[in-house]
Design an enzyme around this catalytic site. Structure first.
Site, PDB file in Angstrom:
ATOM      1  N   TYR A   1      57.015  23.918 110.335  1.00 36.00           N
ATOM      2  CA  TYR A   1      57.842  24.561 109.303  1.00 36.00           C
ATOM      3  C   TYR A   1      57.231  25.885 108.859  1.00 36.00           C
ATOM      4  O   TYR A   1      56.022  25.988 108.656  1.00 36.00           O
ATOM      5  CB  TYR A   1      57.927  23.672 108.057  1.00 36.00           C
ATOM      6  CG  TYR A   1      58.774  22.435 108.206  1.00 36.00           C
ATOM      7  CD1 TYR A   1      60.139  22.528 108.445  1.00 36.00           C
ATOM      8  CD2 TYR A   1      58.197  21.179 108.073  1.00 36.00           C
ATOM      9  CE1 TYR A   1      60.922  21.382 108.553  1.00 36.00           C
ATOM     10  CE2 TYR A   1      58.966  20.026 108.172  1.00 36.00           C
ATOM     11  CZ  TYR A   1      60.337  20.140 108.414  1.00 36.00           C
ATOM     12  OH  TYR A   1      61.101  19.012 108.516  1.00 36.00           O
TER      13      TYR A   1
ATOM     14  N   LYS B   1      40.739   0.947  88.072  1.00 28.93           N
ATOM     15  CA  LYS B   1      42.039   1.538  87.749  1.00 28.93           C
ATOM     16  C   LYS B   1      42.602   2.277  88.966  1.00 28.93           C
ATOM     17  O   LYS B   1      41.860   2.577  89.905  1.00 28.93           O
ATOM     18  CB  LYS B   1      41.874   2.492  86.568  1.00 28.93           C
ATOM     19  CG  LYS B   1      40.870   3.604  86.821  1.00 28.93           C
ATOM     20  CD  LYS B   1      40.336   4.186  85.529  1.00 28.93           C
ATOM     21  CE  LYS B   1      39.456   5.391  85.815  1.00 28.93           C
ATOM     22  NZ  LYS B   1      38.688   5.791  84.640  1.00 28.93           N
TER      23      LYS B   1
ATOM     24  N   ARG C   1      39.539  13.201  74.002  1.00 27.38           N
ATOM     25  CA  ARG C   1      40.682  12.525  74.622  1.00 27.38           C
ATOM     26  C   ARG C   1      41.207  11.444  73.687  1.00 27.38           C
ATOM     27  O   ARG C   1      42.171  11.658  72.979  1.00 27.38           O
ATOM     28  CB  ARG C   1      40.256  11.956  75.982  1.00 27.38           C
ATOM     29  CG  ARG C   1      41.388  11.415  76.802  1.00 27.38           C
ATOM     30  CD  ARG C   1      41.000  11.128  78.240  1.00 27.38           C
ATOM     31  NE  ARG C   1      39.938  10.137  78.385  1.00 27.38           N
ATOM     32  CZ  ARG C   1      39.441   9.746  79.564  1.00 27.38           C
ATOM     33  NH1 ARG C   1      39.898  10.297  80.680  1.00 27.38           N
ATOM     34  NH2 ARG C   1      38.486   8.849  79.623  1.00 27.38           N
TER      35      ARG C   1
HETATM   36  C1  LIG Z   1      37.433   5.925  84.874  1.00 25.93           C
HETATM   37  C2  LIG Z   1      36.465   5.721  83.799  1.00 25.93           C
HETATM   38  C3  LIG Z   1      35.111   5.494  84.095  1.00 25.93           C
HETATM   39  C4  LIG Z   1      34.548   5.605  85.489  1.00 25.93           C
HETATM   40  O1  LIG Z   1      34.210   6.959  85.729  1.00 25.93           O
HETATM   41  P1  LIG Z   1      33.541   7.443  87.098  1.00 25.93           P
HETATM   42  O2  LIG Z   1      33.298   8.884  86.871  1.00 25.93           O
HETATM   43  O3  LIG Z   1      34.544   7.195  88.169  1.00 25.93           O
HETATM   44  O4  LIG Z   1      32.306   6.654  87.292  1.00 25.93           O
HETATM   45  C5  LIG Z   1      34.272   5.202  83.031  1.00 25.93           C
HETATM   46  N1  LIG Z   1      34.732   5.168  81.756  1.00 25.93           N
HETATM   47  C6  LIG Z   1      36.013   5.403  81.438  1.00 25.93           C
HETATM   48  C7  LIG Z   1      36.445   5.361  80.019  1.00 25.93           C
HETATM   49  C8  LIG Z   1      36.916   5.697  82.444  1.00 25.93           C
HETATM   50  O5  LIG Z   1      38.187   5.949  82.124  1.00 25.93           O
END
Ligand SMILES: *Cc1c(COP(=O)(O)O)cnc(C)c1O
Length: 371
Positions: free
Chosen positions: A262, A35, A133
């Protein structure tokens, strides 16, 4: 090409996938979270590299990220980790993506869309065992499964949960989640409902909770060689894949009392040699590093002086011999025997390594190397 770019070592990414493989064994599937443009590392190249290294599934945040992978010709299973709105069900089915389901409305919409397209749609049920969540509460699972049992274009492929504190020293909370999730899974199976894939572990849990590996693990951060907690590097060998590079574009000697940048937040105390670097907060290099952060030039640390601008910043190179326009500057990564990690930058900005790499702007070219 622009003299500021992120160099991504695909060899490091493949090596990190193999580290996870040796940690979880050959029977556990590996979903790599790609992602947010593969945590800033570049979706296409990372997706191809991790699949080649033995990852089985790709994890995306929402529909469009999944479509992007399919348009690149990637046929591997893709799990959407977020809870999508029902009106997007048709597209989820059309692109052959796997949905996370925790509402009845989405389940119905997916099944209806799949029937309309003469296909079936794979879904994973999300259970909230303590993340707060998305997800069904543990007590709701059986009645939910009962309610969707009629939806025969829906294929229940998996059930999963997520840990909010797998990186924390205290194990009590996560152990409680593992136990509650195990009970849910047993209860579902006791009702004769088949769930091929149960999963829970993010990067931190892969290292710290072998009991959470189950049928699939979901590493993100560690695949990019970043540490999910302090000391993680002692337990598993992770190779950081990203180097943020630039080059000195201007050099000058200033007299004592000269103001830099700045807001005039830095005034030279003595005659100084100041280099300008063509990187700024417009590239995702955080402005809160002004007068705090460091970069590497000729294998030595140089302090950022003055406020970081949108496209440029200044560093003090008085103590470094022989600096010239065109010299390589490392903002994240190593040079000689020195290293500036994403973790170091995160500490200075009071954030986490995840945000440091995700923040890298699109206008920073990604250059791929393999070593
Ligand atoms: C992003 C995500 C992961 C990966 O988590 P990391 O801490 O980067 O290993 C695993 N599970 C879900 C549901 C996520 O959203």
């Amino acid at each position: 090409m622009r003299p500021t770019y992120a160099e991504i070592n695909l060899g490091a990414i493949r090596s990190n996938v193999r580290e996870v493989r040796s940690e979880v064994g050959s029977l556990t599937r590996i979903l790599v979270a790609v992602k947010a443009n593969a945590y800033g590392h570049g979706l296409e190249q990372v997706a191809q590299a991790v699949l080649r290294a033995g990852a089985n599934v790709l994890g995306v945040a929402f529909l469009e990220e999944g479509i992007e992978l399919r348009r690149l010709g990637i046929g591997a299973p893709i799990l959407i980790l977020g809870s999508e709105l029902p009106e997007r069900a048709d597209e989820i089915v059309r692109w052959g993506l796997t949905a996370t389901v925790c509402t009845h409305e989405l389940a119905v919409a997916l099944s209806t869309a799949a029937r309309g397209q003469h296909r079936r749609v794979q879904v994973h049920l999300k259970v909230d065992t303590g993340m707060g969540r998305i997800g069904l509460k543990t007590g709701e699972i059986l009645s939910f499964l009962e309610a969707i049992s009629e939806l025969d274009h829906l294929v229940l492929e998996g059930v999963y949960t997520h840990f909010p504190v797998a990186d924390a020293y205290n194990e009590r909370y996560t152990l409680g989640q593992i136990r509650r999730f195990g009970e849910v899974v047993r209860k579902i199976r006791a009702h004769g409902i088949c769930i091929p894939i149960t999963h829970a572990a993010n990067s931190a849990a892969i290292i710290r909770y072998p009991d959470a590996h189950m049928d699939m693990v979901r590493p993100g951060l560690m695949i990019y060689g970043l540490k999910p907690f302090r000391g993680a590097g002692l337990q598993i060998q992770l190779k950081p894949a990203l180097t943020l590079k630039s080059h000195v574009c201007f050099l000058k000697t200033v007299r004592a009392k000269t103001a830099i940048g700045y807001g005039r937040t830095f005034i030279a105390k003595k005659q100084s040699r100041i280099a300008t670097i063509p990187v700024g907060y417009g590239d995702g290099y955080r402005r809160s590093l002004s007068n705090r952060g460091q970069v590497l030039i000729r294998g030595k640390r140089a302090r950022i002086v003055g406020n970081i601008c949108m496209d440029q910043m200044m560093v003090d190179v008085t103590q470094i011999k022989g600096v010239r326009v065109g010299d390589e500057v490392i903002l994240i990564g190593e040079q000689g025997t020195e290293r500036i990690s994403a973790e170091e930058i995160a500490r200075l900005c009071s954030t986490i390594n995840y945000e440091v790499v995700c923040a890298l702007a699109q206008r920073v070219p990604r250059v791929y190397v393999d070593r």
